[in-house]
Design a protein around this motif. Structure first.
Motif, PDB file in Angstrom:
ATOM      1  N   VAL A 135       0.827  -1.210   0.000  1.00  0.00           N
ATOM      2  CA  VAL A 135       0.000   0.000   0.000  1.00  0.00           C
ATOM      3  C   VAL A 135       0.860   1.258   0.000  1.00  0.00           C
ATOM      4  O   VAL A 135       0.424   2.327  -0.428  1.00  0.00           O
ATOM      5  CB  VAL A 135      -0.944  -0.001   1.221  1.00  0.00           C
ATOM      6  CG1 VAL A 135      -1.795   1.258   1.269  1.00  0.00           C
ATOM      7  CG2 VAL A 135      -1.845  -1.230   1.188  1.00  0.00           C
ATOM      8  N   ALA A 136       2.087   1.167   0.497  1.00  0.00           N
ATOM      9  CA  ALA A 136       2.957   2.340   0.633  1.00  0.00           C
ATOM     10  C   ALA A 136       3.257   2.960  -0.729  1.00  0.00           C
ATOM     11  O   ALA A 136       3.490   2.252  -1.703  1.00  0.00           O
ATOM     12  CB  ALA A 136       4.254   1.950   1.325  1.00  0.00           C
ATOM     13  N   PRO A 137       3.262   4.286  -0.822  1.00  0.00           N
ATOM     14  CA  PRO A 137       3.586   4.944  -2.099  1.00  0.00           C
ATOM     15  C   PRO A 137       5.074   4.855  -2.406  1.00  0.00           C
ATOM     16  O   PRO A 137       5.893   4.640  -1.513  1.00  0.00           O
ATOM     17  CB  PRO A 137       3.169   6.397  -1.847  1.00  0.00           C
ATOM     18  CG  PRO A 137       3.278   6.575  -0.370  1.00  0.00           C
ATOM     19  CD  PRO A 137       2.920   5.250   0.243  1.00  0.00           C
ATOM     20  N   GLU A 138       5.420   5.030  -3.682  1.00  0.00           N
ATOM     21  CA  GLU A 138       6.821   5.066  -4.068  1.00  0.00           C
ATOM     22  C   GLU A 138       7.465   6.328  -3.502  1.00  0.00           C
ATOM     23  O   GLU A 138       6.851   7.388  -3.443  1.00  0.00           O
ATOM     24  CB  GLU A 138       6.959   5.046  -5.590  1.00  0.00           C
ATOM     25  CG  GLU A 138       6.502   3.747  -6.227  1.00  0.00           C
ATOM     26  CD  GLU A 138       6.743   3.724  -7.721  1.00  0.00           C
ATOM     27  OE1 GLU A 138       7.257   4.747  -8.242  1.00  0.00           O
ATOM     28  OE2 GLU A 138       6.426   2.707  -8.361  1.00  0.00           O
ATOM     29  N   GLY A 139       8.697   6.186  -3.041  1.00  0.00           N
ATOM     30  CA  GLY A 139       9.390   7.343  -2.492  1.00  0.00           C
ATOM     31  C   GLY A 139      10.694   6.944  -1.853  1.00  0.00           C
ATOM     32  O   GLY A 139      10.919   5.776  -1.522  1.00  0.00           O
ATOM     33  N   GLU A 140      11.575   7.918  -1.696  1.00  0.00           N
ATOM     34  CA  GLU A 140      12.863   7.666  -1.070  1.00  0.00           C
ATOM     35  C   GLU A 140      12.695   7.497   0.440  1.00  0.00           C
ATOM     36  O   GLU A 140      11.759   8.054   1.034  1.00  0.00           O
ATOM     37  CB  GLU A 140      13.817   8.832  -1.352  1.00  0.00           C
ATOM     38  CG  GLU A 140      14.197   8.960  -2.821  1.00  0.00           C
ATOM     39  CD  GLU A 140      14.881   7.696  -3.334  1.00  0.00           C
ATOM     40  OE1 GLU A 140      15.785   7.188  -2.644  1.00  0.00           O
ATOM     41  OE2 GLU A 140      14.494   7.214  -4.414  1.00  0.00           O
ATOM     42  N   PRO A 141      13.599   6.754   1.090  1.00  0.00           N
ATOM     43  CA  PRO A 141      13.523   6.572   2.539  1.00  0.00           C
ATOM     44  C   PRO A 141      13.511   7.908   3.274  1.00  0.00           C
ATOM     45  O   PRO A 141      14.217   8.847   2.887  1.00  0.00           O
ATOM     46  CB  PRO A 141      14.776   5.764   2.862  1.00  0.00           C
ATOM     47  CG  PRO A 141      15.120   5.066   1.585  1.00  0.00           C
ATOM     48  CD  PRO A 141      14.720   5.999   0.496  1.00  0.00           C
ATOM     49  N   GLY A 142      12.729   7.975   4.327  1.00  0.00           N
ATOM     50  CA  GLY A 142      12.633   9.204   5.107  1.00  0.00           C
ATOM     51  C   GLY A 142      13.540   9.244   6.312  1.00  0.00           C
ATOM     52  O   GLY A 142      13.615  10.256   7.008  1.00  0.00           O
ATOM     53  N   HIS A 143      14.255   8.119   6.559  1.00  0.00           N
ATOM     54  CA  HIS A 143      15.122   8.034   7.731  1.00  0.00           C
ATOM     55  C   HIS A 143      16.439   7.360   7.347  1.00  0.00           C
ATOM     56  O   HIS A 143      16.482   6.569   6.394  1.00  0.00           O
ATOM     57  CB  HIS A 143      14.439   7.235   8.856  1.00  0.00           C
ATOM     58  CG  HIS A 143      13.155   7.860   9.325  1.00  0.00           C
ATOM     59  ND1 HIS A 143      13.108   8.815  10.313  1.00  0.00           N
ATOM     60  CD2 HIS A 143      11.862   7.660   8.930  1.00  0.00           C
ATOM     61  CE1 HIS A 143      11.853   9.184  10.509  1.00  0.00           C
ATOM     62  NE2 HIS A 143      11.083   8.492   9.690  1.00  0.00           N
ATOM     63  N   PRO A 144      17.538   7.638   8.079  1.00  0.00           N
ATOM     64  CA  PRO A 144      18.817   6.980   7.797  1.00  0.00           C
ATOM     65  C   PRO A 144      18.694   5.456   7.891  1.00  0.00           C
ATOM     66  O   PRO A 144      17.824   4.927   8.590  1.00  0.00           O
ATOM     67  CB  PRO A 144      19.737   7.529   8.893  1.00  0.00           C
ATOM     68  CG  PRO A 144      19.116   8.815   9.317  1.00  0.00           C
ATOM     69  CD  PRO A 144      17.636   8.621   9.173  1.00  0.00           C
TER      70      PRO A 144
END
Length: 333
Positions: A188-197
């Motif tokens: 379900v998660a959208p495509e996108g770069e990681p938000g955390h290290p």
């Protein structure tokens, strides 16, 4: 003809990222799931309702996705300012999340005839959640029902309550079930770069977990009204490469509660301290010197200033500078 860069068979699967708010009633397994997904016993758990009092971030890293889970307090009918602020924190997390994980559970005593039904609080809660946010439902504790056919009407009721992207029956005692639920959320998660290290486990400082693990020890050691009447304030947290010194105050509302916590000759508070110290040492991988004090603070659960000092803000918690190292993934220190 040579393949072109835009051809479908050359596309590399995109990374997915989402902030996932875990919402539901008290004691349905939200913190248990977070720990299973992280493979770290980060969140405190106990048989007591309202064990979780603060939103807690836990980051799951996979090759194809990163999920930033927000474990939230169980939504309930509050009887104090603390309860109202806990509900507010949970609903604010749901409002800001990319994806919702709605958790409920199987209760064989909650039925209409032989048919299992949703708790009325589940229906109330679903009505308060953002309608446009993608959501997955988890029906926990299915192992409690021997006749799995009795669970089917409950799943149907969930389907009718909201347009869930997936409804996943689970028993969180089973690691594979927790992994299946994570898979459903990644889908379900959208495509996108990681938000955390890549080594991030949480955004909370280690001093926060010191206080939480002391409170967990209290929850496991006491009964009746005492667990709900206890708050833990970390007064001192001094780290060195080999030793962490911690001083904490346990606030209770009545002298009788203090007497129970301290115990005859200090035996109860000593046992609470030993269990908490062992838990903190396992997290920090260092020796810990822990001192505990018990103080009577009447009606702290309804005192705005006291609640603010304990980290329970009336609205969304704003990012602040915090002292102390944040726990990281094992092997990423």
């Amino acid at each position: 003809m040579a393949p072109r860069a835009g051809d479908w068979y050359l596309r590399v699967p995109s990374m997915r990222f989402a902030t996932v708010a875990i919402v539901g009633r008290a004691n349905v397994g939200k913190s248990t799931f977070l720990n299973a997904a992280l493979r770290e016993p980060l969140a405190i758990v106990s048989p007591r309702p309202q064990t979780t009092r603060n939103n807690l971030l836990g980051v799951v890293h996979r090759q194809d996705a990163q999920l930033a889970f927000l474990d939230t307090p169980g939504l309930h009918h509050p009887r104090s300012e603390l309860g109202r602020r806990m509900n507010s924190a949970a609903l604010e997390a749901a409002r800001l999340a990319d994806v919702l994980l709605f958790m409920t559970d199987v209760n064989v005593e909650r039925r209409r005839g032989k048919v299992l039904v949703l708790d009325h609080e589940d229906t109330e809660l679903l009505a308060r959640l953002p309608e446009r946010t993608p959501a997955v439902a988890a029906l926990n504790k299915v192992d409690l029902c021997r006749d799995k056919a009795r669970v089917l009407p409950l799943l149907t009721e969930l389907e009718q309550a909201r347009d869930f992207a997936a409804i996943v029956p689970v028993s969180l005692r089973n690691e594979e079930d927790a992994a299946r639920l994570v898979d459903a959320l990644v889908a379900v998660a959208p495509e996108g770069e990681p938000g955390h290290p890549s080594d991030a486990l949480t955004d909370r400082p280690t001093s926060f977990f010191a206080g939480e693990y002391v409170r967990e020890s209290v929850l496991l050691a006491t009964r009746a009204e005492v667990p709900h009447a206890v708050a833990v304030a970390v007064d001192e947290f001094i780290e060195s490469p080999t030793l962490v010194r911690i001083r904490a105050t346990l606030h209770v509302e009545k002298p009788g509660q203090r007497k129970i916590l301290v115990g005859a000759g200090g035996t109860s508070i000593r046992d609470i301290g030993i269990r908490a110290r062992q838990r903190i040492e396992a997290l920090l991988e260092r020796k810990v010197h822990l001192e505990l004090f018990v103080r009577v603070t009447p009606r702290w659960r309804d005192a705005p200033r006291m609640l603010a000092e304990l980290g329970h803000e009336p609205a969304a918690r704003k990012p602040t500078r915090t002292s102390g190292e944040r726990p990281k993934k094992r092997g990423a220190r």
